[in-house]
Scaffold this active site. Structure first.
Site, PDB file in Angstrom:
ATOM      1  N   ARG A 153       7.352   6.241  -4.497  1.00  0.00           N
ATOM      2  CA  ARG A 153       7.836   6.910  -3.287  1.00  0.00           C
ATOM      3  C   ARG A 153       7.272   6.176  -2.078  1.00  0.00           C
ATOM      4  NH1 ARG A 153       3.904   9.972  -5.649  1.00  0.00           N
ATOM      5  NH2 ARG A 153       1.956  10.051  -4.479  1.00  0.00           N
TER       6      ARG A 153
ATOM      7  N   SER B 263       0.800  -1.225   0.000  1.00  0.00           N
ATOM      8  CA  SER B 263       0.000   0.000   0.000  1.00  0.00           C
ATOM      9  C   SER B 263       0.829   1.270   0.000  1.00  0.00           C
ATOM     10  CB  SER B 263      -0.962  -0.051   1.174  1.00  0.00           C
ATOM     11  OG  SER B 263      -1.722  -1.224   1.050  1.00  0.00           O
TER      12      SER B 263
ATOM     13  N   ASP C 283      -4.061  -1.499  -1.298  1.00  0.00           N
ATOM     14  CA  ASP C 283      -5.128  -1.868  -0.347  1.00  0.00           C
ATOM     15  C   ASP C 283      -6.491  -1.296  -0.746  1.00  0.00           C
ATOM     16  OD1 ASP C 283      -4.255   0.702   0.264  1.00  0.00           O
ATOM     17  OD2 ASP C 283      -4.054   0.370   2.414  1.00  0.00           O
TER      18      ASP C 283
HETATM   19  C1  BGC Z   1      -0.363   5.121   0.228  1.00  0.00           C
HETATM   20  C2  BGC Z   1      -1.462   4.420  -0.531  1.00  0.00           C
HETATM   21  C3  BGC Z   1      -2.308   3.586   0.397  1.00  0.00           C
HETATM   22  C4  BGC Z   1      -2.799   4.430   1.557  1.00  0.00           C
HETATM   23  C5  BGC Z   1      -3.642   3.652   2.545  1.00  0.00           C
HETATM   24  C6  BGC Z   1      -0.945   5.865   1.418  1.00  0.00           C
HETATM   25  O1  BGC Z   1       0.094   6.408   2.188  1.00  0.00           O
HETATM   26  O2  BGC Z   1       0.317   6.028  -0.606  1.00  0.00           O
HETATM   27  O3  BGC Z   1      -0.907   3.606  -1.544  1.00  0.00           O
HETATM   28  O4  BGC Z   1      -3.389   3.062  -0.308  1.00  0.00           O
HETATM   29  O5  BGC Z   1      -1.698   4.985   2.242  1.00  0.00           O
HETATM   30  O6  BGC Z   1      -2.953   2.596   3.112  1.00  0.00           O
END
Ligand code: BGC
Length: 526
Positions: A171, A156, A209
């Site tokens: 990133r 995620s 996620d």
């Molecule tokens: C990430 C996402 C993720 C979200 C929730 C963010 O910091 O960049 O990819 O879906 O957090 O977990």
């Protein structure tokens, strides 16, 4: 009295009016379109190669792992094919030093070891059989494919996807910082470590996620209209939604199933308006950003998600403590305190440490409706070592926490409202609900978070109170596990199809070259 007035003044800095919500929605729509047109924009709008959502009839046993916050989860999911599933999981906290490790392999080898442990504990027979087979089968070709677990990797963080199980890390977010991993294919990094341990596991799908949440919600609550959005309001925040393929103007590398005319887009809305065109920006937001590991990015997330809300409240409280005029958490003698005891803050209190105030305390504050705020005051003692806080102190804390929480909910409505408008579903005839699956500690535990979202949605031009009633925001528990399994399922189906096509081609003297990026997800469209 001075305390109450000062609290009111500071809380007002977090007001986010109906007009602000509408300005936010318009900007969100604009940045959504920019992201659909080209790479490198604030809202990344990442095509996920997932072109449909499930309908609840999918079946099979899959593995899923979930890396994305404070914990690493390994699970096996048995999809029963009747909208139900059985899930077994183990969870381990990610050691802090691995979140900022030198080498990517430090983190990924830890993950692979957890997978091994899980297989030994919960699928011992299968695992032992695979070891026996490895010892008796001399060639890799003898190793039968059906004995290999297909794994959905919920990762995620922002990843540029190139196929269903390929994608490079753009990133890190949420306090992770391992520069060595940036630009690398995270599926390959995990597969490498799995192979080093000779585990019978293939990383079949790469899943954000939010996409998992969208899939899981569709699987468990299929209706006439399928789910539009999957969103996370937890440690971090983000959303994925179903977009018309014709709206995606930027090129999508590799092949994908065009037949559905749709593609799930991972918006990465945590980075909405990094340029601060419209987002609120108090001195506390500025301080938080400057002290974070990634200043200038994830600006929306830093105003909305659980990892940051407690820190905003902490910064406000620390500021108020410096103001001698208002005597917050400070009594000259016990006579000033309704508990007849002088308030003290222990030097080791989390109030004096970055990230020292957990957002869960905000939930306690919001939930405490007792006249003397006794549960909040007890929790202030327990979590922050603030002893004998007065009723006025507790009220001030509650009001600040509420202001920060309410702004977060109304900002969340900006993102959800914009996506609902973008989908055009409100214009479609009928009164089918517009379904949004959500997961994460904030929506689950912060009292009234959803109510505050609905209230703001009703104020959005083009949605209004009637439109807001059609929007159904429902919890999708275990979205990342079940959703990842669902994507691994369809990816495995595609592999089989590719193999059959390949054999068919060989038999007919035609050799196609199949690459992973040519495999697509064609889940049954509900
Ligand atoms: C990430 C996402 C993720 C979200 C929730 C963010 O910091 O960049 O990819 O879906 O957090 O977990």
């Amino acid at each position: 009295m001075a305390l109450a007035e000062e609290t009111k003044r500071i809380a007002a800095q977090f007001d986010y009016s109906d007009q602000d919500v509408n300005v936010g929605v318009r900007e969100f729509l604009k940045q959504m379109h920019e992201g659909l047109e080209r790479d490198g924009t604030s809202l990344s709008q990442i095509p996920t190669y997932v072109t449909g959502v499930p309908n609840g009839t999918e079946k099979g046993l899959y593995l899923a792992v979930d890396l994305g916050g404070t914990n690493f989860r390994v699970c096996s999911i048995h999809l029963n094919g009747d909208t139900t599933f059985n899930l077994t999981y183990s969870k381990v906290a990610i050691p802090k030093e691995l979140m900022v490790a030198k080498k990517a392999s430090d983190l990924f080898s830890f993950l692979a070891k957890q997978i091994e442990l899980f297989l030994r504990t919960h699928h011992g027979a299968h695992f032992d059989a695979s070891i026996r087979r490895r010892q008796t089968v001399s060639t890799p070709e003898g190793f039968r494919d059906e004995h290999i677990f297909r794994l959905g990797f919920t990762f995620s963080f922002p990843v540029q996807q190139f196929g269903i199980n390929k994608g490079t890390l753009m990133r890190w977010t949420k306090g992770f910082d391992i520069p060595d991993a940036i630009g690398k294919d995270v599926c390959a990094l995990l597969q490498q470590e799995i192979d080093n341990l000779h585990l019978p596991v293939k990383v079949a799908a790469l899943v954000n996620d939010t996409v998992g949440t969208l899939m899981a919600r569709s699987y468990t609550s299929p209706g006439k209209t399928s789910t539009l959005v999957g969103a996370i309001f937890g440690t971090g925040t983000n959303g994925a939604y179903v977009e018309k393929a014709s709206n995606i103007k930027k090129p999508i590398k590799g092949d994908y199933d065009r037949s559905t005319g749709r593609m799930i887009i991972n918006t990465e809305w945590g980075s909405f308006d990094n340029q601060l065109n419209v987002l609120p920006n108090t001195s506390y937001d500025i301080a938080l950003d400057q002290e974070s590991v990634n200043p200038g990015i994830q600006i929306f997330e830093k105003r909305v998600s659980g990892m940051f809300l407690g820190e905003i409240v902490r910064l406000v409280i620390v500021d108020m403590l410096k103001n001698a005029e208002i005597s917050l958490f400070r009594d000259d003698h016990s006579g000033q305190n309704d508990w007849k005891s002088t308030t003290t803050i222990a030097p080791e209190s989390g109030l004096f440490k970055q990230w020292g105030l957990d957002s869960s305390l905000m939930s306690v504050a919001a939930a405490d409706s007792t006249p003397d705020h006794s549960s909040l005051r007890q929790e202030l003692e327990k979590q922050l070592h603030i002893y004998a806080a007065s009723l006025e102190d507790a009220r001030a804390f509650k009001d600040i926490a509420y202001a920060v929480g309410r702004r977060a909910a109304r900002l969340s409505a900006v993102a959800l409202g914009a996506i609902v408008l973008q989908s055009g579903q409100l214009q479609e005839p009928g009164d089918e609900p517009i379904d949004i699956g959500v997961d994460g500690s904030l929506v689950e535990h912060y009292p009234f978070f959803r109510d505050m979202i609905y209230e703001a949605l009703a104020a959005v031009e083009g949605i209004g109170p009637e439109g807001a009633k059609r929007i159904r925001i429902g919890i999708a528990k275990d979205g990342s596990g079940v959703g990842a399994a669902l994507i691994a399922l369809v990816a495995a189906g595609m592999e089989k199809k590719a193999n059959v096509d390949y054999l068919h081609g060989v038999r007919n003297g035609i050799v196609h070259k199949f690459t992973d990026s040519a495999r697509q997800l064609t889940a049954t469209v509900g």
